[in-house]
Structures are given as structure tokens and as C-alpha cells.
Write a protein that holds these residues in place. Structure first.
Motif, PDB file in Angstrom:
ATOM      1  N   THR A   1      -1.672  11.785 -21.501  1.00  9.81           N
ATOM      2  CA  THR A   1      -1.614  13.232 -21.360  1.00  9.81           C
ATOM      3  C   THR A   1      -0.733  13.664 -20.216  1.00  9.81           C
ATOM      4  OG1 THR A   1      -3.508  13.231 -19.870  1.00  9.81           O
ATOM      5  CG2 THR A   1      -3.959  13.414 -22.231  1.00  9.81           C
ATOM      6  N   GLY A   2      -0.347  12.674 -19.381  1.00  7.76           N
ATOM      7  CA  GLY A   2       0.418  13.031 -18.191  1.00  7.76           C
ATOM      8  C   GLY A   2      -0.481  13.224 -16.990  1.00  7.76           C
ATOM      9  N   THR A   3      -1.805  13.295 -17.178  1.00  9.63           N
ATOM     10  CA  THR A   3      -2.731  13.394 -16.065  1.00  9.63           C
ATOM     11  C   THR A   3      -2.962  12.018 -15.491  1.00  9.63           C
ATOM     12  OG1 THR A   3      -3.822  15.259 -17.106  1.00  9.63           O
ATOM     13  CG2 THR A   3      -5.033  14.122 -15.359  1.00  9.63           C
ATOM     14  N   ALA A   4      -2.802  11.875 -14.197  1.00  8.73           N
ATOM     15  CA  ALA A   4      -2.874  10.557 -13.586  1.00  8.73           C
ATOM     16  C   ALA A   4      -4.305  10.065 -13.519  1.00  8.73           C
ATOM     17  CB  ALA A   4      -2.295  10.612 -12.178  1.00  8.73           C
ATOM     18  N   PRO A   5      -4.653   8.928 -14.191  1.00 11.86           N
ATOM     19  CA  PRO A   5      -5.977   8.353 -14.055  1.00 11.86           C
ATOM     20  C   PRO A   5      -6.103   7.680 -12.705  1.00 11.86           C
ATOM     21  CG  PRO A   5      -4.606   6.953 -15.412  1.00 11.86           C
ATOM     22  CD  PRO A   5      -3.794   8.163 -15.072  1.00 11.86           C
ATOM     23  N   ASP A   6      -7.326   7.401 -12.289  1.00  9.98           N
ATOM     24  CA  ASP A   6      -7.528   6.704 -11.037  1.00  9.98           C
ATOM     25  C   ASP A   6      -6.980   5.298 -11.146  1.00  9.98           C
ATOM     26  OD1 ASP A   6      -8.817   8.828  -9.889  1.00  9.98           O
ATOM     27  OD2 ASP A   6     -10.812   8.196 -10.561  1.00  9.98           O
ATOM     28  N   PRO A   7      -6.163   4.863 -10.156  1.00 14.03           N
ATOM     29  CA  PRO A   7      -5.660   3.509 -10.184  1.00 14.03           C
ATOM     30  C   PRO A   7      -6.773   2.530  -9.896  1.00 14.03           C
ATOM     31  CG  PRO A   7      -5.017   4.582  -8.135  1.00 14.03           C
ATOM     32  CD  PRO A   7      -5.671   5.621  -8.985  1.00 14.03           C
ATOM     33  N   GLY A   8      -6.607   1.318 -10.360  1.00 15.38           N
ATOM     34  CA  GLY A   8      -7.624   0.299 -10.157  1.00 15.38           C
ATOM     35  C   GLY A   8      -7.518  -0.727 -11.240  1.00 15.38           C
ATOM     36  N   THR A   9      -8.642  -1.144 -11.766  1.00 16.38           N
ATOM     37  CA  THR A   9      -8.630  -2.134 -12.827  1.00 16.38           C
ATOM     38  C   THR A   9      -8.670  -1.437 -14.168  1.00 16.38           C
ATOM     39  OG1 THR A   9     -11.040  -2.263 -12.770  1.00 16.38           O
ATOM     40  CG2 THR A   9      -9.829  -3.781 -11.351  1.00 16.38           C
ATOM     41  N   GLY A  10      -8.366  -2.192 -15.235  1.00 19.41           N
ATOM     42  CA  GLY A  10      -8.454  -1.645 -16.573  1.00 19.41           C
ATOM     43  C   GLY A  10      -7.113  -1.371 -17.187  1.00 19.41           C
ATOM     44  N   ALA A  11      -7.154  -0.850 -18.436  1.00 23.13           N
ATOM     45  CA  ALA A  11      -5.937  -0.655 -19.225  1.00 23.13           C
ATOM     46  C   ALA A  11      -5.030   0.412 -18.642  1.00 23.13           C
ATOM     47  CB  ALA A  11      -6.308  -0.285 -20.656  1.00 23.13           C
ATOM     48  N   ASP A  12      -5.578   1.311 -17.808  1.00 20.05           N
ATOM     49  CA  ASP A  12      -4.756   2.375 -17.245  1.00 20.05           C
ATOM     50  C   ASP A  12      -3.912   1.910 -16.068  1.00 20.05           C
ATOM     51  OD1 ASP A  12      -5.521   4.305 -19.026  1.00 20.05           O
ATOM     52  OD2 ASP A  12      -7.191   5.011 -17.812  1.00 20.05           O
ATOM     53  N   THR A  13      -4.095   0.696 -15.608  1.00 15.81           N
ATOM     54  CA  THR A  13      -3.334   0.192 -14.464  1.00 15.81           C
ATOM     55  C   THR A  13      -2.015  -0.398 -14.930  1.00 15.81           C
ATOM     56  OG1 THR A  13      -5.377  -0.311 -13.264  1.00 15.81           O
ATOM     57  CG2 THR A  13      -3.361  -1.344 -12.476  1.00 15.81           C
ATOM     58  N   ALA A  14      -0.917   0.128 -14.388  1.00 17.10           N
ATOM     59  CA  ALA A  14       0.407  -0.385 -14.742  1.00 17.10           C
ATOM     60  C   ALA A  14       0.855  -1.477 -13.785  1.00 17.10           C
ATOM     61  CB  ALA A  14       1.423   0.756 -14.745  1.00 17.10           C
ATOM     62  N   VAL A  15       0.545  -1.315 -12.490  1.00 18.67           N
ATOM     63  CA  VAL A  15       0.972  -2.279 -11.471  1.00 18.67           C
ATOM     64  C   VAL A  15      -0.196  -2.559 -10.530  1.00 18.67           C
ATOM     65  CG1 VAL A  15       2.553  -2.719  -9.545  1.00 18.67           C
ATOM     66  CG2 VAL A  15       3.368  -1.457 -11.543  1.00 18.67           C
ATOM     67  N   ARG A  16      -0.392  -3.828 -10.219  1.00 17.22           N
ATOM     68  CA  ARG A  16      -1.417  -4.215  -9.254  1.00 17.22           C
ATOM     69  C   ARG A  16      -0.824  -5.245  -8.288  1.00 17.22           C
ATOM     70  NH1 ARG A  16      -4.994  -6.051 -12.500  1.00 17.22           N
ATOM     71  NH2 ARG A  16      -6.184  -4.130 -12.720  1.00 17.22           N
ATOM     72  N   LEU A  17      -0.822  -4.931  -6.998  1.00 18.08           N
ATOM     73  CA  LEU A  17      -0.358  -5.849  -5.968  1.00 18.08           C
ATOM     74  C   LEU A  17      -1.531  -6.241  -5.082  1.00 18.08           C
ATOM     75  CD1 LEU A  17       2.283  -4.092  -6.710  1.00 18.08           C
ATOM     76  CD2 LEU A  17       3.119  -4.795  -4.472  1.00 18.08           C
ATOM     77  N   ARG A  18      -1.597  -7.544  -4.758  1.00 22.96           N
ATOM     78  CA  ARG A  18      -2.640  -8.048  -3.871  1.00 22.96           C
ATOM     79  C   ARG A  18      -2.012  -8.982  -2.834  1.00 22.96           C
ATOM     80  NH1 ARG A  18      -4.637  -4.453  -5.981  1.00 22.96           N
ATOM     81  NH2 ARG A  18      -6.662  -4.279  -7.068  1.00 22.96           N
ATOM     82  N   GLU A  19      -2.187  -8.620  -1.554  1.00 21.13           N
ATOM     83  CA  GLU A  19      -1.723  -9.450  -0.422  1.00 21.13           C
ATOM     84  C   GLU A  19      -0.255  -9.829  -0.551  1.00 21.13           C
ATOM     85  OE1 GLU A  19      -3.630  -9.695   2.077  1.00 21.13           O
ATOM     86  OE2 GLU A  19      -5.449  -8.949   1.108  1.00 21.13           O
ATOM     87  N   VAL A  20       0.577  -8.882  -0.953  1.00 22.22           N
ATOM     88  CA  VAL A  20       2.002  -9.145  -1.130  1.00 22.22           C
ATOM     89  C   VAL A  20       2.737  -8.964   0.200  1.00 22.22           C
ATOM     90  CG1 VAL A  20       4.124  -8.342  -2.219  1.00 22.22           C
ATOM     91  CG2 VAL A  20       2.036  -8.552  -3.568  1.00 22.22           C
ATOM     92  N   SER A  21       3.486  -9.976   0.581  1.00 28.83           N
ATOM     93  CA  SER A  21       4.290  -9.894   1.793  1.00 28.83           C
ATOM     94  C   SER A  21       5.623 -10.583   1.560  1.00 28.83           C
ATOM     95  CB  SER A  21       3.574 -10.544   2.979  1.00 28.83           C
ATOM     96  OG  SER A  21       3.531 -11.952   2.823  1.00 28.83           O
ATOM     97  N   LYS A  22       6.597 -10.236   2.398  1.00 32.21           N
ATOM     98  CA  LYS A  22       7.895 -10.888   2.353  1.00 32.21           C
ATOM     99  C   LYS A  22       8.397 -11.060   3.780  1.00 32.21           C
ATOM    100  CE  LYS A  22      11.740 -12.628   0.848  1.00 32.21           C
ATOM    101  NZ  LYS A  22      11.750 -13.982   0.259  1.00 32.21           N
ATOM    102  N   SER A  23       8.738 -12.299   4.109  1.00 34.17           N
ATOM    103  CA  SER A  23       9.243 -12.602   5.446  1.00 34.17           C
ATOM    104  C   SER A  23      10.596 -13.289   5.338  1.00 34.17           C
ATOM    105  CB  SER A  23       8.265 -13.509   6.202  1.00 34.17           C
ATOM    106  OG  SER A  23       7.014 -12.877   6.397  1.00 34.17           O
ATOM    107  N   TYR A  24      11.454 -12.982   6.289  1.00 33.55           N
ATOM    108  CA  TYR A  24      12.711 -13.699   6.455  1.00 33.55           C
ATOM    109  C   TYR A  24      12.628 -14.384   7.817  1.00 33.55           C
ATOM    110  CZ  TYR A  24      14.438 -11.030   2.471  1.00 33.55           C
ATOM    111  OH  TYR A  24      14.602 -10.483   1.218  1.00 33.55           O
ATOM    112  N   GLY A  25      12.326 -15.672   7.785  1.00 36.83           N
ATOM    113  CA  GLY A  25      12.070 -16.382   9.031  1.00 36.83           C
ATOM    114  C   GLY A  25      10.818 -15.800   9.682  1.00 36.83           C
ATOM    115  N   PRO A  26      10.885 -15.483  10.973  1.00 34.91           N
ATOM    116  CA  PRO A  26       9.705 -14.927  11.657  1.00 34.91           C
ATOM    117  C   PRO A  26       9.506 -13.429  11.433  1.00 34.91           C
ATOM    118  CG  PRO A  26      11.504 -15.187  13.220  1.00 34.91           C
ATOM    119  CD  PRO A  26      11.998 -15.746  11.907  1.00 34.91           C
ATOM    120  N   VAL A  27      10.467 -12.786  10.755  1.00 34.18           N
ATOM    121  CA  VAL A  27      10.412 -11.332  10.592  1.00 34.18           C
ATOM    122  C   VAL A  27       9.752 -10.978   9.262  1.00 34.18           C
ATOM    123  CG1 VAL A  27      11.753  -9.210  10.493  1.00 34.18           C
ATOM    124  CG2 VAL A  27      12.512 -11.092  11.967  1.00 34.18           C
TER     125      VAL A  27
END
Length: 536
Positions: free
Chosen positions: A11-37
Motif C-alpha cells: 500500500t506504500g505504508t511502511a510496516p514496522d521493520p523487524g522479522t517476517g515477510a515485510d523485511t527487505a534488509v536485515r543487518l546484524r553486527e556489520v562492520s568494515k575495517s581497513y587495517g586499524p581504521v
């Protein structure tokens, strides 16, 4: 307008993000380091179908890294990512596309020598059988490719583009729309738009925003990276703010005021200095253009005085960039006169303009301005090599000192003068380009989209540079698709339509409605010359 084929109806109304079929993207503990940075650190982030999520932050805040992780072009150091419930194989752009992610990158990954049609259908061009039986061949269906390309461009509202023409022959705004059409053609679940309107005029930008709304209404998810905060406010169901690689705020539309977003991005209030008033004394005319014509341009009459900042506004195809390129000698003129510094000026090549005392910051800095693989030092001293050389011999120590002075004066943030300039953020690259030209001490500075792809903090710094240059007596002619920018920095704005100047508005008469009414220019015939419908 058709929605994405991979998305479930919504409908274009944003459902609450979380688990389930309405979730398009889920990130958990995502990090990116270049050396110590560590450049990205996102413990948890969920994005829902039917939702437009804006991502804002200064250059270097981690926005591009986050988009790279989702699109598979950047391999995260830690963490897991799911797209529509399926685990993403990190560092696999092909798997990201298979799961339904399409990225419209700020720097378009188009193949310049290939045609528009070939770019739009790259990797999935229609084929047909040639011959009968087992020995029959399968060949590319060129007619089908052209037809599908035209249909795809029509879906995103682009008309008048020759799909057989090489992409490299189109200006940046058209290439931007081609890249958007290419992503739209994948019918994604997750559509990532990285600065999609940075090179577009108001009408074309609104068309892109409408595409994002249509995608969300059909059940897709949109990640919208933008520096134009008014667009963010107009389109976002949710605004997440990144700073130094971390998610520092997750705002509702009501919370996402311009002041709040800026405060969260920079960690403090951003002061905006008032523009200096126009020169109080009458100054000499630095640039005078009379009856200027070129391919798709003119006739144009225009004056710019010393110490004056004159803006050039207009819709895509109005001739803004063509005007600057013709003055610079990058496009041959077919008629009229140009007087620079009181003398007749007939540049055969941009080098003639540079020699005469004209500098130009072009629209596409990576293609037209920078040597991305070369050092910052190389890039910022290019225009002053003769001055710092002795009898044609460049002295390394002098070169390094000169470069260090430019970098310091412009506030370019970097680790070393010797690092590739392509490794700097967009805002610091742009400041380096400004530094190169200001060091050359020109009399006239031509600016084409001077803050394209630059965050709000760097924009304020660049505006300060432009203002300070004008106070020193430099004449500035600036073309921009961002009306707020022109209204903020200019003493006077000329409006172009169909290759001609249709209005000349003093600061006292500034207003968006006045400019847009003039820019429509529906009463004018096309300009002299053969201008493509989609050229800028």
C-alpha cells in the motif's frame, strides 16, 4: 508506472521493520575495517518493504561503504546480511543482484563506448534463434534490444534519447537518468539511490522522487542517499544518520527537521554566514557576451562584473553547461562576440582560456577535472606548474610546498599529499579542484554544479570559498541545478530556456516561483544549432 516485479504488492505504508515477510534488509553486527581504521559499525539495522529510508551524513560518514556492503561490492569485516530473508554472500555483486538489490551509484558504472541500449540491457540482452534445427544459432536481437531500451527509458520519463548513440556522448544529467533506468529494469526488491538527483534540475529530480515513491508503493524498499535535505524531507518515511561509520540517529519524518539532521550529521550546529552584498562601487565588466551562438546555444547576451557572482539556472536541456563550455573554448562557437577583460576573446581550446585567466570547475570532476590515480600534489598544482618552475624545470621541493599551501588554505582533509586524490571523499576532492584554480589567480571562474555530491558541511565551506573569491574581485559564473544553492550564493541569476537567456533577476527579485516560471520557457522556439532533446 509499473512497479518492481520482484516485490510483493503493498500500500506504500511502511510496516514496522523487524522479522517476517515485510523485511527487505536485515543487518546484524556489520562492520568494515581497513587495517586499524573502522569505517563502518552497524550493530543492527532493519529495512521494511513499502518504505523509503533516507541515509544522510557527511562525506566519509560511511554511506558509500554501507551501500557497497549491500550491493556486494564491499566485503564486510564482520556481520551478516539478509535480503528478502535470504543470506547475502558477502562480496558477491552478482548474488546481491540475484536477491533483488539494484544500486544507482553516484559515479555511473556505464560503458561509455557502448550505446544506450547496450548499457541498459547489459548482461540480459534479448536473443533470438537464427536458423532451424539443432544446428540453429542464437544471436542477439538488436531490434528487440532497441525496443526494450526505449520502453525502459519511457518508464522513467526520458524521451528523445537516441538509444544507438554511445553513452559517453551524453551529458551527465542524461547519463544519470540512463543509470536509473538500468537499475529500474532489474525490477529490484531493494532500490539503492546514491545521490540520484545531484546533477538534475528540479523537474527531473521530482521525476526520480516519483519513481522512488512508485517503487515503495508497489512493495519494494528504497534506500535514498541525499545531500539535498529538502528532498530527504519530501520523500523519506524514515531518516537514518551516519557519522564516522556509526548510526547515530533514526528519525521519523516529524523529527527530521533540517536543523536536527545537520546537528546529528556534524555533531554540532552548522553556522551559515551571510552572503556578502554585491560590490558597493561600480566595477569593470570582466566578461561580456553578445549574440553568442553554438551548437544548441543562443543567441545569448550576458555580462559578469568583477566581484560579482552570477548564477545560471534552467531545466535540463536549457543550455547551462553549454554556455560555460563555449566561453571556456571547450565547445566551438558559431557566432557572436565574447569580450574578456576588455579585449576580444576567441579561444580555440580550453588551454587558451586558462592562459587568458579563466578557470573552470566542471560538472563531472572525475572525468573532466581529476587524475584519480595520481597524488593530491599532482592534481592541485597542475594549473600553476609554469609559475613554480624555473626555466621549465619543476623543483620538487617547491612543488611540495606549493601543494601543501593549497591544501592547507582550502582545508582539504587528507593523510598525505602523496595519496591518490581518488581516495579522498567527494567534498575534499572538490575543494582540491577549487584550490587548483584559485591558486592560478584567474580573473573569471566558471563553476558547473560546484557542489555536486558534496555534503552540507563541505557545501558551506565551498560557498565560503566562492564568496571570498568574489570579495577579492574575482568574477564568478555558476551554473547549478540546485535552486537553493543559487538563491543562497548569487548576487544575480540569469535563467536559460531552449539555449537562451530568458530572464535576468537581481537579488531583490529572487524567488523559486519566478525562476521556475521563466525556466519553463514554453513560448520560445529552440535555440540555434542542432541540440539533442536531452542535452544539457
Amino acid at each position: 508506472m509499473p512497479g518492481p516485479v520482484n516485490a510483493a504488492p503493498g500500500t506504500g505504508t511502511a510496516p514496522d521493520p523487524g522479522t517476517g515477510a515485510d523485511t527487505a534488509v536485515r543487518l546484524r553486527e556489520v562492520s568494515k575495517s581497513y587495517g586499524p581504521v573502522k569505517v563502518l559499525d552497524i550493530p543492527r539495522l532493519d529495512l521494511a518493504r513499502g518504505q523509503i529510508v533516507a541515509v544522510v551524513g557527511e562525506n566519509g560518514a560511511g554511506k558509500s561503504t554501507l551501500m557497497g556492503v549491500l550491493s556486494g561490492t564491499v566485503t564486510p569485516t564482520t556481520g551478516t546480511i539478509e535480503i528478502a530473508g535470504e543470506p547475502l554472500q558477502a562480496g558477491r555483486p552478482d548474488h546481491s543482484r540475484e536477491l533483488g538489490v539494484a544500486l544507482v551509484a553516484q559515479e555511473f558504472p556505464l560503458v561509455g563506448q557502448l550505446s544506450v541500449a547496450e548499457n541498459l540491457l547489459l548482461g540480459r540482452r534479448p536473443a533470438r534463434a537464427a536458423g532451424a534445427g539443432p544446428a540453429g544459432r542464437v544471436v542477439f536481437d538488436r531490434a528487440g534490444t532497441r525496443a526494450e531500451a526505449r520502453a525502459l527509458l519511457a518508464e522513467v520519463g526520458v524521451k528523445g534519447v537516441d538509444v544507438d548513440r554511445p553513452v559517453e556522448r551524453f551529458p551527465v544529467p542524461v547519463r544519470q537518468m540512463i543509470e536509473i533506468a538500468k537499475a529500474w529494469g532489474h525490477r529490484p526488491v531493494v532500490l539503492i539511490l546514491d545521490e540520484p538527483t545531484s546533477s538534475l534540475g528540479p523537474v527531473e529530480a521530482e521525476r526520480v522522487l516519483d519513481l522512488a515513491r512508485a517503487h515503495a508503493a508497489a512493495g519494494g524498499a528504497v534506500l535514498f542517499i541525499g545531500h539535498r535535505l529538502d528532498e530527504v524531507q519530501a520523500i523519506a518515511d524514515r531518516v537514518i544518520v551516519l557519522r564516522s561509520g556509526r548510526l547515530v540517529a533514526d528519525l521519523t519524518p516529524a523529527e527530521a527537521t533540517e536543523e536536527r539532521m545537520i546537528r546529528e550529521m556534524v555533531g554540532a550546529e552548522l553556522a551559515r554566514a551571510d552572503l556578502a552584498p554585491p560590490p558597493s562601487v561600480e566595477r569593470a565588466t570582466t566578461l561580456s557576451v553578445r549574440g553568442l551562438t553554438a551548437d544548441g546555444l543562443g543567441p545569448v547576451d550576458l555580462d559578469v562584473k568583477a566581484g560579482e557572482i552570477v548564477g545560471v539556472a534552467g531545466l535540463m536541456g536549457s543550455g547551462r553547461s553549454r554556455l560555460l563550455h563555449t566561453v571556456m573554448g571547450a565547445q566551438p562557437r558559431t557566432g557572436g562576440t565574447v569580450t574578456f577583460g576588455g579585449r576580444d576573446f576567441r579561444p580555440r581550446h580550453p588551454a587558451d582560456a586558462v592562459e587568458a585567466g579563466i578557470g573552470m570547475v566542471p560538472e563531472d570532476r572525475k572525468v573532466q577535472s581529476l587524475l584519480p590515480a595520481h597524488s593530491v600534489r599532482w592534481n592541485v598544482t597542475l594549473t600553476t606548474l609554469r609559475r613554480i618552475s624555473r626555466r621549465g624545470v619543476l623543483r620538487p621541493r617547491t612543488d611540495k610546498e606549493h601543494s601543501a599551501r593549497i591544501v592547507k588554505d582550502l582545508g582539504v582533509r587528507l593523510h598525505s599529499q602523496e595519496q591518490p586524490i581518488g581516495s579522498l571523499s567527494g567534498g575534499n576532492q572538490q575543494k582540491a579542484v577549487f584550490g587548483r584554480w584559485l591558486a592560478a589567480e584567474p580573473e573569471l571562474l566558471l563553476l558547473d554544479e560546484p557542489t555536486r555530491g558534496v555534503d552540507v558541511g563541505a557545501k558551506a565551506e565551498i560557498y565560503g570559498l566562492i564568496d571570498a573569491a568574489a570579495e577579492r574581485g574575482l568574477a564568478v559564473l555558476v551554473a547549478s541545478s540546485e535552486l537553493e544553492e543559487l538563491l543562497w550564493i548569487c548576487h544575480r541569476i540569469v535563467v536559460m530556456a531552449h539555449g537562451r537567456v530568458v530572464a535576468d533577476i537581481p537579488r531583490a527579485g529572487f524567488g523559486k516561483e519566478v525562476i521556475m516560471t521563466a525556466a519553463a520557457g514554453t513560448q520560445l522556439p529552440p535555440a540555434t544549432g542542432q541540440q539533442g532533446k536531452a542535452d544539457a
